[in-house]
Motif scaffolding. Structure first.
Motif, short mmCIF file in Angstrom:
data_model
loop_
_atom_site.label_atom_id
_atom_site.label_comp_id
_atom_site.label_asym_id
_atom_site.label_seq_id
_atom_site.Cartn_x
_atom_site.Cartn_y
_atom_site.Cartn_z
N VAL A 3 0.83 -1.20 0.00
CA VAL A 3 0.00 0.00 0.00
C VAL A 3 0.87 1.25 0.00
O VAL A 3 0.58 2.20 -0.73
CB VAL A 3 -0.96 -0.01 1.20
CG1 VAL A 3 -1.70 1.30 1.33
CG2 VAL A 3 -1.95 -1.16 1.08
N THR A 4 1.94 1.26 0.79
CA THR A 4 2.78 2.45 0.84
C THR A 4 3.47 2.71 -0.50
O THR A 4 3.60 3.86 -0.92
CB THR A 4 3.83 2.33 1.96
OG1 THR A 4 4.57 1.12 1.80
CG2 THR A 4 3.18 2.36 3.32
N THR A 5 3.88 1.66 -1.18
CA THR A 5 4.48 1.82 -2.51
C THR A 5 3.45 2.36 -3.49
O THR A 5 3.75 3.24 -4.31
CB THR A 5 5.04 0.48 -3.01
OG1 THR A 5 5.97 -0.02 -2.06
CG2 THR A 5 5.73 0.64 -4.35
N ASP A 6 2.22 1.86 -3.40
CA ASP A 6 1.16 2.36 -4.27
C ASP A 6 0.82 3.82 -3.97
O ASP A 6 0.51 4.59 -4.89
CB ASP A 6 -0.10 1.50 -4.14
CG ASP A 6 -0.01 0.22 -4.95
OD1 ASP A 6 0.85 0.13 -5.85
OD2 ASP A 6 -0.82 -0.70 -4.69
N ILE A 7 0.89 4.21 -2.70
CA ILE A 7 0.62 5.61 -2.36
C ILE A 7 1.68 6.50 -2.99
O ILE A 7 1.35 7.52 -3.61
CB ILE A 7 0.55 5.79 -0.83
CG1 ILE A 7 -0.75 5.18 -0.29
CG2 ILE A 7 0.64 7.27 -0.45
CD1 ILE A 7 -0.85 5.16 1.23
N ARG A 103 -16.36 3.88 -6.14
CA ARG A 103 -16.04 3.87 -4.71
C ARG A 103 -14.54 3.81 -4.49
O ARG A 103 -13.98 4.57 -3.71
CB ARG A 103 -16.69 2.66 -4.02
CG ARG A 103 -18.13 2.83 -3.67
CD ARG A 103 -18.61 1.75 -2.73
NE ARG A 103 -18.47 0.40 -3.25
CZ ARG A 103 -19.32 -0.20 -4.07
NH1 ARG A 103 -20.40 0.44 -4.48
NH2 ARG A 103 -19.11 -1.43 -4.47
N LEU A 104 -13.88 2.89 -5.18
CA LEU A 104 -12.44 2.72 -4.99
C LEU A 104 -11.68 3.97 -5.41
O LEU A 104 -10.68 4.34 -4.78
CB LEU A 104 -11.93 1.49 -5.73
CG LEU A 104 -10.49 1.09 -5.42
CD1 LEU A 104 -10.30 0.84 -3.92
CD2 LEU A 104 -10.10 -0.14 -6.21
N ALA A 105 -12.14 4.66 -6.45
CA ALA A 105 -11.47 5.90 -6.88
C ALA A 105 -11.49 6.94 -5.75
O ALA A 105 -10.47 7.57 -5.46
CB ALA A 105 -12.13 6.45 -8.13
N LEU A 106 -12.63 7.11 -5.11
CA LEU A 106 -12.73 8.06 -4.00
C LEU A 106 -11.94 7.59 -2.79
O LEU A 106 -11.16 8.34 -2.20
CB LEU A 106 -14.19 8.28 -3.61
CG LEU A 106 -14.43 9.13 -2.34
CD1 LEU A 106 -13.86 10.53 -2.52
CD2 LEU A 106 -15.90 9.18 -2.00
N PHE A 107 -12.12 6.33 -2.42
CA PHE A 107 -11.46 5.81 -1.23
C PHE A 107 -9.94 5.87 -1.38
O PHE A 107 -9.23 6.22 -0.45
CB PHE A 107 -11.90 4.38 -0.94
CG PHE A 107 -13.37 4.21 -0.65
CD1 PHE A 107 -14.22 5.30 -0.50
CD2 PHE A 107 -13.92 2.95 -0.55
CE1 PHE A 107 -15.58 5.14 -0.23
CE2 PHE A 107 -15.27 2.77 -0.28
CZ PHE A 107 -16.10 3.87 -0.12
N TRP A 108 -9.45 5.50 -2.58
CA TRP A 108 -8.01 5.52 -2.80
C TRP A 108 -7.47 6.94 -2.79
O TRP A 108 -6.38 7.21 -2.28
CB TRP A 108 -7.63 4.81 -4.10
CG TRP A 108 -6.14 4.74 -4.22
CD1 TRP A 108 -5.33 5.53 -4.98
CD2 TRP A 108 -5.28 3.89 -3.46
NE1 TRP A 108 -4.02 5.20 -4.76
CE2 TRP A 108 -3.96 4.19 -3.83
CE3 TRP A 108 -5.50 2.88 -2.53
CZ2 TRP A 108 -2.87 3.54 -3.29
CZ3 TRP A 108 -4.40 2.23 -2.00
CH2 TRP A 108 -3.11 2.57 -2.38
N ALA A 109 -8.23 7.89 -3.34
CA ALA A 109 -7.79 9.29 -3.32
C ALA A 109 -7.63 9.77 -1.88
O ALA A 109 -6.65 10.47 -1.56
CB ALA A 109 -8.79 10.16 -4.07
N LEU A 110 -8.56 9.40 -1.02
CA LEU A 110 -8.45 9.79 0.39
C LEU A 110 -7.22 9.17 1.05
O LEU A 110 -6.48 9.84 1.76
CB LEU A 110 -9.71 9.37 1.14
CG LEU A 110 -10.96 10.20 0.85
CD1 LEU A 110 -12.20 9.47 1.34
CD2 LEU A 110 -10.84 11.56 1.50
N LEU A 111 -7.00 7.88 0.80
CA LEU A 111 -5.85 7.21 1.42
C LEU A 111 -4.53 7.71 0.85
O LEU A 111 -3.57 7.95 1.58
CB LEU A 111 -5.96 5.69 1.24
CG LEU A 111 -4.86 4.88 1.93
CD1 LEU A 111 -4.91 5.07 3.44
CD2 LEU A 111 -5.00 3.40 1.58
N ALA A 112 -4.48 7.91 -0.46
CA ALA A 112 -3.22 8.33 -1.08
C ALA A 112 -2.83 9.76 -0.69
O ALA A 112 -1.64 10.07 -0.61
CB ALA A 112 -3.33 8.22 -2.60
N ALA A 113 -3.82 10.61 -0.43
CA ALA A 113 -3.52 11.98 -0.01
C ALA A 113 -3.29 12.08 1.50
O ALA A 113 -2.98 13.17 2.00
CB ALA A 113 -4.66 12.91 -0.43
#
Length: 159
Positions: A3-7, A103-113
């Motif tokens: 996950v951290t690499t993906d972020i 859903r995943l687009a929004l959720f991932w944007a929150l986590l990545a930011a």
């Protein structure tokens, strides 16, 4: 990938990371873990500011933390609703994605930011709600919106 690499990769190319996440298939448990993780990080980012507020006002820190915790426990429901509205709007303008991808687009944007959100919380706690806090907040929000829009374009494109 982790996950951290993906972020970190999301800061280089958000659409590529989302495409890779979408290619894993529609796994609702994964989306739920992402939004829960984003909400946990958001809750943790509030700690320095709440500690400062408690110190300056004499309020009980545990009460402030409890209120923030309750808000962030309920937040995933709000984000599910926001993702649904975004998907409906995308369908109106010709989007071909799925509810899961929106859903995943929004959720991932929150986590990545979230690293910037943590910085925002630290600035609030150590410097206070001044110009620096506002600048970091605007940068965090702009990055979040960039990730979300890029993710929605990837989520709603026809395969």
């Amino acid at each position: 990938m982790s996950v951290t690499t993906d972020i970190v990769s999301t800061y280089k190319g958000p659409r590529l990371v989302l495409a890779r996440l979408f290619a894993m298939g529609e796994r609702e448990a994964f989306a739920l873990i992402v939004i829960i993780g984003a909400c946990i990080v958001a809750f943790v980012s509030r700690w320095p500011g709440l500690a400062r507020q408690a110190h300056e006002s004499g309020a009980e820190l545990n009460a402030l933390l409890g209120g923030a915790l309750m808000a962030w426990i309920m937040a995933p429901l709000l984000f599910y609703a926001i993702a649904a509205i975004a998907h409906i709007l995308a369908m109106i303008v010709g989007g071909k994605g799925t509810w899961y991808r929106a859903r995943l687009a929004l959720f991932w944007a929150l986590l990545a930011a979230s690293p910037l959100q943590l910085l925002w919380g630290l600035v609030e706690g150590f410097i206070g709600k001044g110009l620096e806090w506002q600048i970091v907040g605007v940068v965090w929000f702009a990055v979040f919106v960039w990730f979300w829009i890029a993710g929605m374009f990837e989520a709603e494109r026809a395969d």
